[in-house]
Design a protein around this motif. Structure first.
Motif, PDB file in Angstrom:
ATOM      1  N   THR A 297      57.133  25.638 -68.772  1.00 47.87           N
ATOM      2  CA  THR A 297      56.173  26.624 -69.250  1.00 47.87           C
ATOM      3  C   THR A 297      55.862  26.414 -70.727  1.00 47.87           C
ATOM      4  O   THR A 297      56.781  26.281 -71.550  1.00 47.87           O
ATOM      5  CB  THR A 297      56.711  28.053 -69.049  1.00 47.87           C
ATOM      6  OG1 THR A 297      56.863  28.298 -67.651  1.00 47.87           O
ATOM      7  CG2 THR A 297      55.757  29.093 -69.640  1.00 47.87           C
ATOM      8  N   VAL A 298      54.568  26.387 -71.053  1.00 46.75           N
ATOM      9  CA  VAL A 298      54.111  26.266 -72.438  1.00 46.75           C
ATOM     10  C   VAL A 298      53.451  27.574 -72.855  1.00 46.75           C
ATOM     11  O   VAL A 298      52.492  28.024 -72.205  1.00 46.75           O
ATOM     12  CB  VAL A 298      53.090  25.113 -72.605  1.00 46.75           C
ATOM     13  CG1 VAL A 298      52.649  25.008 -74.069  1.00 46.75           C
ATOM     14  CG2 VAL A 298      53.684  23.794 -72.132  1.00 46.75           C
ATOM     15  N   LEU A 299      53.971  28.193 -73.892  1.00 47.77           N
ATOM     16  CA  LEU A 299      53.299  29.335 -74.514  1.00 47.77           C
ATOM     17  C   LEU A 299      52.228  28.782 -75.439  1.00 47.77           C
ATOM     18  O   LEU A 299      52.528  28.052 -76.383  1.00 47.77           O
ATOM     19  CB  LEU A 299      54.296  30.179 -75.300  1.00 47.77           C
ATOM     20  CG  LEU A 299      53.706  31.280 -76.195  1.00 47.77           C
ATOM     21  CD1 LEU A 299      52.897  32.266 -75.384  1.00 47.77           C
ATOM     22  CD2 LEU A 299      54.805  31.987 -76.970  1.00 47.77           C
ATOM     23  N   LEU A 300      50.968  29.117 -75.143  1.00 49.12           N
ATOM     24  CA  LEU A 300      49.838  28.589 -75.897  1.00 49.12           C
ATOM     25  C   LEU A 300      49.127  29.738 -76.593  1.00 49.12           C
ATOM     26  O   LEU A 300      48.526  30.594 -75.938  1.00 49.12           O
ATOM     27  CB  LEU A 300      48.870  27.862 -74.956  1.00 49.12           C
ATOM     28  CG  LEU A 300      47.581  27.301 -75.568  1.00 49.12           C
ATOM     29  CD1 LEU A 300      47.893  26.217 -76.605  1.00 49.12           C
ATOM     30  CD2 LEU A 300      46.663  26.757 -74.480  1.00 49.12           C
ATOM     31  N   THR A 301      49.194  29.771 -77.926  1.00 52.81           N
ATOM     32  CA  THR A 301      48.424  30.776 -78.660  1.00 52.81           C
ATOM     33  C   THR A 301      47.042  30.194 -78.960  1.00 52.81           C
ATOM     34  O   THR A 301      46.871  28.982 -79.080  1.00 52.81           O
ATOM     35  CB  THR A 301      49.103  31.173 -79.977  1.00 52.81           C
ATOM     36  OG1 THR A 301      48.918  30.134 -80.957  1.00 52.81           O
ATOM     37  CG2 THR A 301      50.599  31.431 -79.785  1.00 52.81           C
ATOM     38  N   GLY A 302      46.048  31.078 -79.060  1.00 53.89           N
ATOM     39  CA  GLY A 302      44.686  30.580 -79.262  1.00 53.89           C
ATOM     40  C   GLY A 302      44.133  29.916 -78.020  1.00 53.89           C
ATOM     41  O   GLY A 302      43.267  29.041 -78.111  1.00 53.89           O
ATOM     42  N   SER A 303      44.588  30.341 -76.852  1.00 53.49           N
ATOM     43  CA  SER A 303      44.216  29.654 -75.612  1.00 53.49           C
ATOM     44  C   SER A 303      42.740  29.827 -75.263  1.00 53.49           C
ATOM     45  O   SER A 303      42.204  29.053 -74.465  1.00 53.49           O
ATOM     46  CB  SER A 303      45.086  30.140 -74.448  1.00 53.49           C
ATOM     47  OG  SER A 303      44.961  31.541 -74.269  1.00 53.49           O
ATOM     48  N   HIS A 304      42.079  30.839 -75.830  1.00 47.75           N
ATOM     49  CA  HIS A 304      40.658  31.043 -75.554  1.00 47.75           C
ATOM     50  C   HIS A 304      39.780  30.425 -76.638  1.00 47.75           C
ATOM     51  O   HIS A 304      38.555  30.506 -76.552  1.00 47.75           O
ATOM     52  CB  HIS A 304      40.341  32.545 -75.433  1.00 47.75           C
ATOM     53  CG  HIS A 304      40.774  33.148 -74.129  1.00 47.75           C
ATOM     54  ND1 HIS A 304      39.977  33.955 -73.361  1.00 47.75           N
ATOM     55  CD2 HIS A 304      41.948  33.051 -73.443  1.00 47.75           C
ATOM     56  CE1 HIS A 304      40.624  34.339 -72.283  1.00 47.75           C
ATOM     57  NE2 HIS A 304      41.833  33.801 -72.313  1.00 47.75           N
ATOM     58  N   GLY A 305      40.381  29.842 -77.662  1.00 42.52           N
ATOM     59  CA  GLY A 305      39.612  29.228 -78.730  1.00 42.52           C
ATOM     60  C   GLY A 305      39.048  27.882 -78.318  1.00 42.52           C
ATOM     61  O   GLY A 305      39.334  27.365 -77.232  1.00 42.52           O
ATOM     62  N   PHE A 306      38.252  27.300 -79.196  1.00 49.32           N
ATOM     63  CA  PHE A 306      37.627  26.002 -78.910  1.00 49.32           C
ATOM     64  C   PHE A 306      38.676  24.960 -78.547  1.00 49.32           C
ATOM     65  O   PHE A 306      38.609  24.335 -77.482  1.00 49.32           O
ATOM     66  CB  PHE A 306      36.814  25.567 -80.129  1.00 49.32           C
ATOM     67  CG  PHE A 306      36.395  24.118 -80.105  1.00 49.32           C
ATOM     68  CD1 PHE A 306      35.622  23.622 -79.068  1.00 49.32           C
ATOM     69  CD2 PHE A 306      36.772  23.257 -81.128  1.00 49.32           C
ATOM     70  CE1 PHE A 306      35.238  22.280 -79.043  1.00 49.32           C
ATOM     71  CE2 PHE A 306      36.394  21.927 -81.116  1.00 49.32           C
ATOM     72  CZ  PHE A 306      35.625  21.439 -80.065  1.00 49.32           C
ATOM     73  N   THR A 307      39.665  24.774 -79.409  1.00 47.16           N
ATOM     74  CA  THR A 307      40.702  23.778 -79.134  1.00 47.16           C
ATOM     75  C   THR A 307      41.575  24.209 -77.964  1.00 47.16           C
ATOM     76  O   THR A 307      41.930  23.404 -77.093  1.00 47.16           O
ATOM     77  CB  THR A 307      41.579  23.560 -80.374  1.00 47.16           C
ATOM     78  OG1 THR A 307      40.758  23.348 -81.515  1.00 47.16           O
ATOM     79  CG2 THR A 307      42.510  22.374 -80.175  1.00 47.16           C
ATOM     80  N   GLY A 308      41.907  25.489 -77.928  1.00 56.41           N
ATOM     81  CA  GLY A 308      42.823  25.992 -76.919  1.00 56.41           C
ATOM     82  C   GLY A 308      42.355  25.768 -75.497  1.00 56.41           C
ATOM     83  O   GLY A 308      43.160  25.475 -74.598  1.00 56.41           O
TER      84      GLY A 308
END
Length: 294
Positions: free
Chosen positions: A5-16
């Motif tokens: 499992t990867v916790l991804l912050t900014g997942s809705h951003g351009f890079t995310g």
């Protein structure tokens, strides 16, 4: 064996969005940290809210973390917000990760090549002394220094991305602005400093780098995300003109000229290429053509 499992912050951003897709294609389970009402495989918590972050981390129990959430616009009007989000938001996240006691395998923190300022050498290697010239860059450097106080407790790796772009980037950024003018067949475009040279890399390469560094990067290390290929701004305009079959007039708008603009910023990709020798390689023409078609 269950997926990591990867916790991804900014997942809705351009890079995310691109990193999330690349992670899923590589077989990871992605848990997005969001500020709004969470969808499936997301959890809501503000970086300013430490108790909520602790709850989120305890719920997700991540194996890895990629922290992309930040204010990333250099000319952002609220300078205090740059520090609240980029420095103290990251501090809260690291505190929450530490308190959770999860056996994390890697925590990737996205810094920025802007911390180098106007470097005396080119291309810029990771050992080059930082010399930030704006609050965005200063907030990212302050984040790095703050986070280094945690490297004995968390397996942190820092990335310093050089300029990159791609389909879906907000048109307040330079390349999407140029692309948009050509797609609308505008007769002119107003730009700021024309005498700048930058890397304009492809977000798809950057996304693959984040995924690969989860397992192939070394904790405590700092890695430039770059190709070492610089392009003059007017060359970009000419390339888009050739690809689109449209021409327009370039005008310098004094209101868009930044007094402390970085003149040349090209990175040394030696460390990145040594760690990840087979990253996908996109030419400027590849990226601009993709953006025009998308």
């Amino acid at each position: 064996m269950p997926a990591k499992t990867v916790l991804l912050t900014g997942s809705h951003g351009f890079t995310g969005r691109y990193v999330k897709e690349a992670l899923q294609q590589a077989g990871y389970h992605v848990a997005g940290l969001v500020q709004h009402a969470p969808a499936e495989n997301e959890v809501a918590a503000d970086l300013a809210d430490l108790p909520a972050l602790c709850d989120a981390v305890n719920k997700i129990k991540p194996d890895y973390v990629i922290h992309l959430a930040a204010i990333a616009f250099v000319a952002h009007a609220d300078q205090m917000a740059l520090y609240r989000t980029n420095v103290f938001g990251t501090l809260n996240l690291l505190e929450a990760l530490h308190r959770s006691g999860s056996p994390l395998q890697k925590v990737i923190l996205a810094s920025s090549a802007n911390i180098y300022g106007n470097p005396p050498v080119s291309p810029v290697a990771e050992e080059t002394a930082p010399a930030p010239v704006n609050h965005y860059a200063m907030s990212k450097l302050a984040m790095e220094h703050m986070a280094r106080t945690w490297v004995d407790r968390l397996p942190i790796l820092f990335t310093r991305p050089f300029n990159y772009t791609g389909a879906g980037q907000d048109d307040k950024f330079l390349i999407p602005k140029i692309i948009g003018h050509f797609l609308r067949k505008a007769d002119h475009i107003k730009l700021g400093n024309l005498d700048v040279v930058r890397e304009f890399n492809d977000v798809r390469m950057v996304a693959q780098a984040y995924v690969r560094l989860l397992t192939e990067g070394r904790p405590g290390d700092t890695v430039n995300l770059c190709t070492g290929r610089g392009h003059a701004l007017l060359d970009v305009v000419e390339t888009v003109s050739r690809l689109s079959g449209h021409t327009l007039r370039v005008e310098v708008d004094p209101q868009l000229v930044r007094a402390n603009e970085l003149k040349v910023l090209i990175g040394s990709p030696d460390k990145l290429q040594a760690a990840l020798p087979d990253l996908p390689d996109y030419s400027l023409q590849d990226t601009l053509g993709w953006m025009l078609e998308a």
